[in-house]
Scaffold this motif. Structure first.
Motif, PDB file in Angstrom:
ATOM      1  N   ASP A  87      11.935  10.977  -4.588  1.00  0.00           N
ATOM      2  CA  ASP A  87      10.534  10.624  -4.322  1.00  0.00           C
ATOM      3  C   ASP A  87       9.603  11.771  -4.723  1.00  0.00           C
ATOM      4  OD1 ASP A  87      10.885   8.073  -3.408  1.00  0.00           O
ATOM      5  OD2 ASP A  87      10.518   8.519  -1.298  1.00  0.00           O
ATOM      6  N   ALA A  88       9.975  12.977  -4.342  1.00  0.00           N
ATOM      7  CA  ALA A  88       9.140  14.147  -4.638  1.00  0.00           C
ATOM      8  C   ALA A  88       9.058  14.395  -6.135  1.00  0.00           C
ATOM      9  CB  ALA A  88       9.699  15.374  -3.923  1.00  0.00           C
ATOM     10  N   LEU A  89      10.153  14.169  -6.848  1.00  0.00           N
ATOM     11  CA  LEU A  89      10.148  14.363  -8.296  1.00  0.00           C
ATOM     12  C   LEU A  89       9.252  13.326  -8.967  1.00  0.00           C
ATOM     13  CD1 LEU A  89      11.573  16.342 -10.246  1.00  0.00           C
ATOM     14  CD2 LEU A  89      13.234  14.529 -10.706  1.00  0.00           C
ATOM     15  N   GLY A  90       9.313  12.086  -8.470  1.00  0.00           N
ATOM     16  CA  GLY A  90       8.418  11.048  -8.983  1.00  0.00           C
ATOM     17  C   GLY A  90       6.960  11.387  -8.729  1.00  0.00           C
ATOM     18  N   ALA A  91       6.657  11.885  -7.536  1.00  0.00           N
ATOM     19  CA  ALA A  91       5.284  12.259  -7.197  1.00  0.00           C
ATOM     20  C   ALA A  91       4.806  13.415  -8.072  1.00  0.00           C
ATOM     21  CB  ALA A  91       5.192  12.636  -5.718  1.00  0.00           C
ATOM     22  N   ALA A 147       9.846   9.641 -12.462  1.00  0.00           N
ATOM     23  CA  ALA A 147      10.468  10.912 -12.821  1.00  0.00           C
ATOM     24  C   ALA A 147      10.857  10.955 -14.295  1.00  0.00           C
ATOM     25  CB  ALA A 147      11.697  11.157 -11.946  1.00  0.00           C
ATOM     26  N   ARG A 148      11.071   9.803 -14.899  1.00  0.00           N
ATOM     27  CA  ARG A 148      11.442   9.734 -16.313  1.00  0.00           C
ATOM     28  C   ARG A 148      10.240   9.813 -17.249  1.00  0.00           C
ATOM     29  NH1 ARG A 148      15.847   4.718 -16.203  1.00  0.00           N
ATOM     30  NH2 ARG A 148      17.709   6.014 -15.842  1.00  0.00           N
ATOM     31  N   MET A 149       9.029   9.830 -16.713  1.00  0.00           N
ATOM     32  CA  MET A 149       7.832   9.795 -17.541  1.00  0.00           C
ATOM     33  C   MET A 149       7.513  11.177 -18.112  1.00  0.00           C
ATOM     34  SD  MET A 149       4.016   8.321 -16.610  1.00  0.00           S
ATOM     35  CE  MET A 149       3.883   9.326 -15.114  1.00  0.00           C
ATOM     36  N   PRO A 150       7.461  11.328 -19.440  1.00  0.00           N
ATOM     37  CA  PRO A 150       7.087  12.618 -20.031  1.00  0.00           C
ATOM     38  C   PRO A 150       5.678  13.026 -19.626  1.00  0.00           C
ATOM     39  CG  PRO A 150       8.111  11.192 -21.676  1.00  0.00           C
ATOM     40  CD  PRO A 150       7.851  10.344 -20.462  1.00  0.00           C
ATOM     41  N   ALA A 151       5.452  14.326 -19.552  1.00  0.00           N
ATOM     42  CA  ALA A 151       4.163  14.839 -19.093  1.00  0.00           C
ATOM     43  C   ALA A 151       3.022  14.441 -20.016  1.00  0.00           C
ATOM     44  CB  ALA A 151       4.232  16.353 -18.952  1.00  0.00           C
TER      45      ALA A 151
END
Length: 467
Positions: A87-91, A147-151
């Protein structure tokens, strides 16, 4: 080499974890069977299994590192709780991006709409669009997709589902969409809700996570339109409706069905658009209006969206068409094996009725999670089957007994207990020139029939039937 998606120290910062061995990851997975070289493996602990059992296998498959709560061999970030860490990584992924974010929910059509939106944005900005893969739309799948979304993503599209009140509220606050889309409200998961109105209320939770000034996109032709508008009003800076009816903000003014798809003339706030839509059916006209509305809401490229909709192909389990080799010729198989509810069943059966075929055959599996009204919903399928002039129905699963009783003397049918029994009959059932619709809840396992029939098959043209 592209920049890493996550470094070990980025992960530790996001999750309040401790680094044991530096690494850089280019992907994220929580299923060890999906781990590829360079991925981050998240060892989730659940009621049924513990991902720590598969850490060695993930490293053997090429994982660059892992998020764990127990000591393991190999580079990893150790955290107190791996579910909370995901969850934290997704956020953290959501916080670091400047992308325009679109959230999609609904009882019917959310996966097709999500895929169409991705196609539209990817057409306008190749390589800069991101979306949820498969149907990763729950409390684990949504943070994984984030979390898989590139910056450097420019457009992110996230599907959100629910089976209980309160679930969407939590997911949408994680996604924080600039645009929140509700497709169709129908009696899916009705075993967990007292009424269709309660389902609409649960779907309306998606608006609670809207970014300030965000746009709510609501089906104009839905009986729950006003209910959804009321749910959106406290959170949305702008509310748009979409559909066919007079008064919709994004409206299909004309929709003319042709050999290569549907030609749509659409009216939008401050714009008009004419485009072709490849997937057939009124439900896809509605989906297309939702797509156009979301693209317009983020000032996206409407022309690119129109081109993407003209090229849309069917998804596996959701409208893909394959040709089955049968004895002296071919049969068309329409693969709708992934999901089923009363609305999607009626829509796809109606489309089968429009097929020019020697015979129209359906293989229908149980519609799950319909609660005490399940027999009523199953029996009600008799009418669309008759209207579509279906020649034979192979009914699969115990809940189809209600439809079997209703079909007596109306449509030829057979009723079998499970997918294995259906598989044993399918070869003798299908003839050259048939059009065959295979549809049921995923748990029934009718994808096995599609896989069997499609062995060595070729695509049957770019004219999908997705729901």
């Amino acid at each position: 080499m592209t920049a890493p998606l996550w470094t070990a120290f980025d992960i530790a910062s996001a999750t309040d974890g401790e680094v044991f061995g530096d690494f850089a990851a280019h992907g994220v997975a929580f299923d060890s069977r999906e781990v590829g070289p360079g991925d981050l493996f998240v060892a989730l602990k659940g009621e049924a299994t513990d991902g720590h059992r598969f850490v060695d296998g993930a490293f053997a498959a090429g994982a660059a590192g892992a998020i764990v709560s127990d000591a393991v061999n190999g580079p990893h970030v150790r955290v107190a709780d791996t579910v909370a860490a995901l969850d934290a990584l997704g956020a953290a992924s959501r916080a670091r991006t400047n992308a325009k974010i679109i959230g999609v929910t609904g009882s019917v059509g959310k996966t097709g709409t999500k895929e169409a939106l991705f196609a539209a944005f990817d057409r306008a900005a190749p390589g800069a669009a991101h979306r949820s893969l498969k149907s990763y739309n729950n409390h684990v799948g949504v943070p994984l997709s984030l979390a898989r979304m590139p910056a450097d993503t420019r457009y992110g599209v996230f599907e959100m589902g629910m089976s209980a009140a309160g679930e969407l509220a939590a997911l949408t606050r994680l996604v924080r969409p600039h645009v929140a889309v509700v497709t169709t409200i129908a009696p899916a998961h009705s075993a967990f809700f007292a009424s269709e109105e309660a389902i609409a209320d649960a779907k309306g939770e998606i608006f609670q996570g809207l970014e300030p000034g965000g746009t709510a996109i609501i089906p104009f032709d839905s009986p729950h339109r006003d209910r959804l508008i009321a749910a959106a009003r406290p959170y949305a800076g702008r509310i748009w409706t979409f559909g066919r009816g007079e008064g919709a903000d994004i409206r299909a003014r004309e929709a003319v069905r042709g050999h290569r798809g549907t030609l749509i003339a659409a009216t939008l706030p401050g714009a008009e658009l004419t485009f072709s839509l490849a997937p057939p059916g009124d439900h896809w006209v509605a989906n297309a209006m939702a797509v156009i509305a979301a693209v317009h809401a983020v000032d996206g490229d409407l022309a690119a969206a129109g081109l993407a909709l003209a090229d849309m192909a069917g998804l596996a389990g959701r409208g893909r068409r394959v040709t089955a080799r049968v004895r002296d010729g071919d049969a068309l198989v329409i693969d709708e094996s992934y999901n089923a509810n009363p609305a999607s069943m009626a829509a796809t059966i109606a489309l089968l009725g429009e097929e020019k075929a020697g015979r129209r055959i359906v293989v229908l599996g149980d519609m799950r999670e319909l609660g005490e009204k399940s027999p009523v919903y199953h029996a009600a399928l008799a009418q669309p089957l008759a209207q579509a002039n279906v020649d034979f129905a192979l009914l699969v699963g115990p809940e189809m007994a209600a439809l079997a009783n209703e079909l007596e003397g109306r449509v030829d049918f057979a009723h079998v207990p499970d997918a294995a029994a259906a598989l044993a009959r399918i070869d003798d059932l299908i003839e050259a020139g048939d059009a065959v619709l295979i549809k049921g809840s995923n748990a029934i396992g009718l994808a096995r029939l599609v896989e069997h029939l499609g062995s060595g098959a070729v695509a049957a043209g770019n004219k999908p039937c997705s729901i």
